[in-house]
Design an enzyme around this catalytic site. Structure first.
Site, PDB file in Angstrom:
ATOM      1  N   LYS A 128       0.859  -1.196   0.000  1.00  0.00           N
ATOM      2  CA  LYS A 128       0.000   0.000   0.000  1.00  0.00           C
ATOM      3  C   LYS A 128       0.889   1.237   0.000  1.00  0.00           C
ATOM      4  O   LYS A 128       1.755   1.394   0.881  1.00  0.00           O
ATOM      5  CB  LYS A 128      -0.886  -0.041   1.242  1.00  0.00           C
ATOM      6  CG  LYS A 128      -2.177   0.703   1.125  1.00  0.00           C
ATOM      7  CD  LYS A 128      -3.034   0.387   2.339  1.00  0.00           C
ATOM      8  CE  LYS A 128      -4.331   1.134   2.320  1.00  0.00           C
ATOM      9  NZ  LYS A 128      -5.040   0.997   3.589  1.00  0.00           N
TER      10      LYS A 128
HETATM   11  C1  E4P Z   1      -8.311   1.543   3.846  1.00  0.00           C
HETATM   12  O1  E4P Z   1      -7.554   1.170   3.021  1.00  0.00           O
HETATM   13  C2  E4P Z   1      -8.175   2.821   4.562  1.00  0.00           C
HETATM   14  O2  E4P Z   1      -6.967   2.861   5.205  1.00  0.00           O
HETATM   15  C3  E4P Z   1      -9.322   2.981   5.512  1.00  0.00           C
HETATM   16  O3  E4P Z   1     -10.496   2.532   4.875  1.00  0.00           O
HETATM   17  C4  E4P Z   1      -9.488   4.359   6.082  1.00  0.00           C
HETATM   18  O4  E4P Z   1     -10.715   4.433   6.771  1.00  0.00           O
HETATM   19  P1  E4P Z   1     -11.083   5.652   7.762  1.00  0.00           P
HETATM   20  O5  E4P Z   1     -11.272   6.875   6.937  1.00  0.00           O
HETATM   21  O6  E4P Z   1     -12.352   5.207   8.411  1.00  0.00           O
HETATM   22  O7  E4P Z   1      -9.933   5.775   8.711  1.00  0.00           O
END
Ligand code: E4P
Length: 218
Positions: A87
């Site tokens: 990522k």
């Molecule tokens: C996923 O890849 C993201 O890191 C995550 O969905 C972020 O979610 P949030 O905005 O609820 O922290």
């Protein structure tokens, strides 16, 4: 549509996996910190533990913000397990790293995406997944689901292979809306996944079936 859980909590991952419908996991540094996972070797072991629970892609995020650092960390993460997807944040250095990874057989998830322009660069760099953050856009009075639809349309029009992974899903209705918008994947908290099951008529109907059965069968 693929269905990922958005957590680093092993119990929640097991619970979702036991449903038999889980296709993968996304994590981020905040989710890892929430579980108290710290230190390079513990963090890496945690990713391996997640891969051993779920048969599917597991996103592991780089911490470095420079190209060389991202490449080094990404290569180490990818070597941990074949299910790992690296990522990478949608920055200038991140796009360069995604391009490098795609040319070297390492799958990527371009994260922190808030515009169609960012999604375009992620796709051109060869990202496996792009993660537009639906909930965080909604938080600032901007339609997160509309961005999902816009990116899906652009990718379809130009034939990009990058999969649209709807992230920052906050509730069950977000999942349905992202599905309608054509997202390839939704990554969701456990509560939002379980919310898909809820309907009072299901509970009332089951109660009636069971009580009628008991009336004649004792
Ligand atoms: C996923 O890849 C993201 O890191 C995550 O969905 C972020 O979610 P949030 O905005 O609820 O922290």
């Amino acid at each position: 549509m693929k269905f990922f859980i958005d957590t680093a909590n092993l119990n929640q991952i097991k619970e979702a996996n036991d449903l038999g419908v889980l296709d993968g996991v996304t994590t981020n540094p905040s989710l890892m910190a929430k579980e108290g996972i710290k230190g390079d070797s513990n963090i890496k072991q945690h990713y391996i533990d997640i891969c051993n629970i779920v048969k599917g892609d597991v996103s592991a995020e780089v911490i470095a913000t420079d190209f060389e650092g991202m490449v080094k960390e990404g290569e180490e993460l990818a070597a941990l397990h074949e299910q790992i997807v690296v990522k990478v944040p949608c920055t200038k250095e991140g796009i360069k790293a995604i391009k490098f990874f795609s040319e070297n057989g390492i799958r990527t998830n371009c994260t922190l995406v808030f515009t169609a322009g960012q999604a375009l660069l992620a796709a051109k760099a060869g990202a496996t997944y792009v993660s537009p953050f639906v909930g965080r856009l909604d938080d600032v009075s901007t339609d997160g689901v509309a961005l999902i639809k816009q990116i899906v349309d652009i990718y379809n029009y130009y034939g990009y292979q990058t999969e649209v992974l709807a992230a920052s899903i906050r509730h069950t209705m977000h999942i349905i809306q992202c599905l309608e918008a054509g997202a390839d994947v939704a990554t969701c908290p456990l509560e939002a996944i379980l919310g898909l099951l809820k309907h009072p008529l299901t509970d009332i109907g089951l109660e009636k079936f069971l009580s009628d059965y008991k009336k004649v069968n004792g």
